[in-house]
Scaffold this active site. Sequence first.
Site, mmCIF file in Angstrom:
data_model
loop_
_atom_site.group_PDB
_atom_site.id
_atom_site.type_symbol
_atom_site.label_atom_id
_atom_site.label_comp_id
_atom_site.label_asym_id
_atom_site.label_seq_id
_atom_site.Cartn_x
_atom_site.Cartn_y
_atom_site.Cartn_z
ATOM 1 N N ILE A 26 0.853 -1.189 0.000
ATOM 2 C CA ILE A 26 0.000 0.000 0.000
ATOM 3 C C ILE A 26 0.884 1.233 0.000
ATOM 4 O O ILE A 26 1.800 1.355 0.819
ATOM 5 C CB ILE A 26 -0.903 -0.005 1.243
ATOM 6 C CG1 ILE A 26 -1.842 -1.212 1.213
ATOM 7 C CG2 ILE A 26 -1.684 1.302 1.367
ATOM 8 C CD1 ILE A 26 -2.358 -1.625 2.572
ATOM 9 N N LYS A 27 0.586 2.146 -0.925
ATOM 10 C CA LYS A 27 1.333 3.403 -1.001
ATOM 11 C C LYS A 27 0.415 4.555 -0.642
ATOM 12 O O LYS A 27 -0.645 4.731 -1.249
ATOM 13 C CB LYS A 27 1.884 3.620 -2.409
ATOM 14 C CG LYS A 27 2.565 4.974 -2.599
ATOM 15 C CD LYS A 27 2.848 5.256 -4.064
ATOM 16 C CE LYS A 27 3.465 6.650 -4.236
ATOM 17 N NZ LYS A 27 3.631 7.022 -5.659
ATOM 18 N N VAL A 28 0.809 5.340 0.359
ATOM 19 C CA VAL A 28 0.071 6.541 0.730
ATOM 20 C C VAL A 28 1.052 7.687 0.939
ATOM 21 O O VAL A 28 2.263 7.486 1.007
ATOM 22 C CB VAL A 28 -0.767 6.338 2.023
ATOM 23 C CG1 VAL A 28 -1.930 5.395 1.783
ATOM 24 C CG2 VAL A 28 0.108 5.844 3.177
#
Length: 307
Positions: A203-205
């Site tokens: 997950i990229k945030v």
Amino acid sequence: MTPRVREILSWYGADNPGVLTNLARMLNHGKLAGTGKLVILPVDQGFEHGPARSFAKNPDGYDPAYHVELAIESGCSAYAAPLGAIEAIARDYAGEIPLILKINNSDSLYANKAPISAMTSYIDDALRLGCVGIGFTIYPGSAERKNQYEEIAQAARAAKEAGLAVIIWSYPRGEQLSKEGETGIDVIAYAAHIAAQLGAHIIKVKPSSAHLEQAAAKKVYEEQGIKVSSQVDRTRHIVQSCFNGKRIVIFSGGEAKSTDDLLKEVGELAQGGAFGSIMGRNAFQRPKKEALELLHKVMEAFAGKKL
């Protein structure tokens, strides 16, 4: 295979050996191999923002080979890009670094509060080009989120069946979110959790601020004493929000910033338990020597070295 990498792979018990192998390829590649940490170089900015805005500061970047060579020389865990850029380098650099195909993209020629990304490549392309996984952007809060969630649900199912890892860029945007709210801690934690629920392996945030956007969430944060004053605390909460830390959460480098500011932020992300960084413009817009030094320092931070 280190005990830490084995532990991380154990969190993905529903996945087939192909997916686990490709996750392991990233976790066991580059300077952070075996640590359970990742630094990925993403170069989708040319598509998203235009070539001059992306590459004029460092004209070598107009050539896709420059970016993959930067990723290899710096010891990155993987390199991510849209179809054209991957096709331009896949044969010449086959097997030298794990590749991630960004299968949806948007452009900035049509202004919209929340961009609508188009499917620009497919699972067959990722397999043909020897990629370890696919990348996909969602915009939680967007009026188009329904279509985005359905698109990634279908793409993720096909990717997993083919043994590919799924990486979701989760960027909250929409008419009901303020500009400050797009990086508010409650919103970023929610966006990360949505990506986990959509089946993302990674997950990229964006790094978050201490702003609390939603009144209902703010009440809970205050009642439960959830710490959000520091980047370390906020990072810890975002990772916790992804199945109590049992999903890989990495953070973008964001807008261009000074080296000192960037490394300060990276150090705080590392202290908060982030699994790594996915850093594009802050790396490739610098001269190559400077970019290599920066990426090495970022990797050192995630390896536990104080900067």
